[in-house]
Structure formats: structure tokens, C-alpha cells
Scaffold this motif. Structure first.
Motif, mmCIF file in Angstrom:
data_model
loop_
_atom_site.group_PDB
_atom_site.id
_atom_site.type_symbol
_atom_site.label_atom_id
_atom_site.label_comp_id
_atom_site.label_asym_id
_atom_site.label_seq_id
_atom_site.Cartn_x
_atom_site.Cartn_y
_atom_site.Cartn_z
ATOM 1 N N CYS A 185 0.811 -1.069 0.049
ATOM 2 C CA CYS A 185 -0.140 -0.086 0.211
ATOM 3 C C CYS A 185 0.846 1.274 -0.005
ATOM 4 O O CYS A 185 0.249 2.440 -0.140
ATOM 5 C CB CYS A 185 -1.004 -0.029 1.247
ATOM 6 S SG CYS A 185 -0.118 0.251 2.694
ATOM 7 N N GLY A 186 2.178 1.289 0.273
ATOM 8 C CA GLY A 186 3.027 2.189 0.006
ATOM 9 C C GLY A 186 3.290 3.118 1.440
ATOM 10 O O GLY A 186 3.707 4.021 1.326
ATOM 11 N N THR A 187 2.571 2.516 2.465
ATOM 12 C CA THR A 187 2.761 3.296 3.493
ATOM 13 C C THR A 187 4.014 4.071 4.158
ATOM 14 O O THR A 187 3.878 5.025 4.553
ATOM 15 C CB THR A 187 2.198 2.440 4.921
ATOM 16 O OG1 THR A 187 1.959 3.062 5.911
ATOM 17 C CG2 THR A 187 2.967 1.390 5.247
ATOM 18 N N TYR A 188 4.948 3.266 3.806
ATOM 19 C CA TYR A 188 6.332 3.823 4.292
ATOM 20 C C TYR A 188 6.691 4.830 3.376
ATOM 21 O O TYR A 188 7.944 5.780 3.815
ATOM 22 C CB TYR A 188 7.368 2.772 4.520
ATOM 23 C CG TYR A 188 7.043 1.861 5.543
ATOM 24 C CD1 TYR A 188 7.456 2.165 6.856
ATOM 25 C CD2 TYR A 188 6.579 0.716 5.489
ATOM 26 C CE1 TYR A 188 7.245 1.483 8.065
ATOM 27 C CE2 TYR A 188 6.324 -0.460 6.359
ATOM 28 C CZ TYR A 188 6.491 0.095 7.809
ATOM 29 O OH TYR A 188 6.379 -0.778 8.713
ATOM 30 N N LEU A 189 6.238 5.121 2.287
ATOM 31 C CA LEU A 189 6.482 6.317 1.389
ATOM 32 C C LEU A 189 5.595 7.517 1.609
ATOM 33 O O LEU A 189 5.578 8.355 0.717
ATOM 34 C CB LEU A 189 6.415 5.697 -0.057
ATOM 35 C CG LEU A 189 7.646 4.646 -0.352
ATOM 36 C CD1 LEU A 189 7.396 4.417 -1.692
ATOM 37 C CD2 LEU A 189 8.849 5.531 -0.092
ATOM 38 N N SER A 190 4.493 7.438 2.619
ATOM 39 C CA SER A 190 3.516 8.177 2.787
ATOM 40 C C SER A 190 3.962 9.815 2.758
ATOM 41 O O SER A 190 3.298 10.680 2.446
ATOM 42 C CB SER A 190 2.442 7.985 3.799
ATOM 43 O OG SER A 190 1.997 6.784 3.258
#
Length: 275
Positions: A185-190
């Protein structure tokens, strides 16, 4: 009912802050199945947020301190967070490779019986098919696993596929397959790439709406937050943590949990007669 199963319990930082409702729900489910949880005393962050990117040695020692703090008469650590699960698995792997260093730091050798367990695997071992009735009937759900349970690459996969589906379908939910079940989901690139992450979430949520599910269900509180926070305005699709729906199916849910969601699930639950 299963006989009592005892675990050293590692909550992790997220469950003590932004996702207390997921932990509360899990504790209700654990109580139902007579799972005994002994919280690790004075536990610390596992280093999953930034420590492992900035200093591998610090991240390793954070996980090792957790391992060295297991309560007496416990050998298996249970955690809800898949990121914590990854870090602890890797920490245990490295401790077993470096027993002398672990001994020097903590005055004990790594115990060969130590194991790291994820709550999905543990709960799936119980006889959900024996629950009377089909308490989640009427719900069309798309399970979302995300990516964290499938790493780190140097370790074997920790569990078989389809465990969320197994439990939810046993409770009567209709499981709807979809192509994003293991999509990151890309959370660490939010923070550094918000537009990129919003694009990922938009595609996922639009697809979920297209296949006409009532809600998404995930085992990861960070994925849940990211999907809710970055959902397109025109998509009003609840995202549940697995523990919440399992507690709902067991008749152990509290309405206060659902009031904390960024995408309000109460209209759906009212429409389906769950509250």
C-alpha cells in the motif's frame, strides 16, 4: 474450545497508540479462545520504523532485548503487527547465528525453542467452523494482506496463504477475490512521496468498489490507516482490522472501536443489522 495456550505478548508501538481498538478487539478474541497472553515486561520498540534503515546494529539489539526479556515459562512471542513480526523474526535468526554476542550482551544464550508467531496464524488454528450460525452472513469482504508477511527474503514464508479467508468464511462472510490482496500500500513512502502513495491507494480502492465488496479487511494497522487516510473522496468503503471482524462474529465487539475509523463503518454495520 481449545485448551489454554500461553504466549509472551509483544504489543508494539502502534497498538499502544493509533490502533488501540485493534488490540482491544484481539484481546477479546484471545479471551474467547482461552489464549493466555503474558505481556513482555518493559518491552521496547522493535526498530521497524526507522532504526533498521539508519543503524542495523541498533535495530538488531532492540529485537534482541525483547527476546532476552521473555517472561518465565514462555518461549513463543505473539504479535499483531506484521512489521514487528518481520523485525522479531529477523532478530531471532541473527541471534541464533551469533549466540556468543547475544550471551555477552544479555547473559544468556538464545533458546532454540524461541519462536515468533503472528496472530493470524495462531487464531487460524482454532476451530472457527464450530461457531454456531453464520454471524457475518451478508458481508462481502476482500481480504488485504499487504506485503510485510512475505519478507524478509532470507527467511522462509511464515505461514500458508488463505488464513484470513478461512476464518471469515467460517463465520459466514462472502470472500471476494481481488488482484490487490498482496499489493504494497506504500505506507512507508507516505511522507516523502504522498502523491505516489495516493495513486496506489486510489487504484486499490477503486478496484474494491468495482467488485462491489462491502469492505476491505486487513491484519495490518498501518495498512488500515493508510487505506483509510488516502482513499479517494468518492470511495466510501470501510476498512476493518481482522481482529474487529472476528470479535464481531464472536459477539464480542464494542461499538466504540468503529467510531475511531477514518472511513465510518457504522452505516454499513447498521444496514447489515450488526449494531
Amino acid at each position: 474450545m481449545s485448551s489454554i495456550t500461553k504466549f509472551a505478548y509483544y504489543p508494539g508501538c502502534s497498538l499502544e497508540g493509533l490502533a488501540t481498538e485493534a488490540e482491544e478487539a484481539f484481546l477479546e478474541v484471545a479471551k474467547y479462545w482461552d489464549i493466555e497472553l503474558i505481556e513482555i515486561p518493559d518491552w521496547n520498540c522493535c526498530g521497524s520504523s526507522s532504526a533498521h534503515n539508519l543503524c542495523e546494529d541498533l535495530a538488531r539489539k532492540l529485537t534482541w532485548r525483547i527476546l532476552a526479556s521473555l517472561p518465565d515459562n514462555t518461549s513463543e512471542i505473539l504479535t499483531l503487527c506484521p512489521s514487528c513480526f518481520d523485525r522479531l523474526r529477523l532478530g531471532l535468526f541473527e541471534a541464533q547465528k551469533n549466540p556468543k554476542k547475544f550471551l555477552t550482551l544479555f547473559g544468556q544464550k538464545p533458546n532454540p525453542s524461541w519462536k515468533i508467531r503472528h496472530f493470524v496464524e495462531v487464531l487460524a488454528s482454532f476451530p472457527w467452523h464450530k461457531i454456531k450460525g453464520k454471524p457475518l452472513s451478508g458481508l462481502r469482504l476482500a481480504p488485504y494482506y499487504g506485503c510485510l508477511l512475505y519478507g524478509p527474503a532470507k527467511l522462509p514464508p511464515p505461514m500458508e496463504d488463505g488464513l484470513m479467508e478461512k476464518m471469515l468464511s467460517s463465520l459466514g462472510a462472502k470472500i471476494v477475490p481481488w488482484p490487490y490482496a498482496k499489493q504494497c500500500c506504500g505506507t512507508y513512502l507516505s511522507i516523502i512521496k504522498p502523491d505516489f502513495v495516493s495513486g496506489i491507494v486510489r487504484r486499490m480502492m477503486m478496484e474494491a468498489q468495482k467488485i462491489q465488496v462491502d469492505a476491505l479487511v486487513t491484519h495490518c494497522v498501518m495498512c488500515q490507516m493508510n487505506l483509510e487516510m488516502r482513499a479517494p473522496v468518492k470511495v466510501d468503503l470501510p476498512v476493518f482490522h481482522l481482529s474487529e471482524l472476528l470479535a464481531l462474529g464472536l459477539g464480542q465487539a464494542h461499538i466504540s472501536w468503529f467510531k475511531k475509523h477514518l472511513l465510518d463503518p457504522l452505516p454499513l454495520l447498521l444496514k447489515k443489522g450488526f449494531c
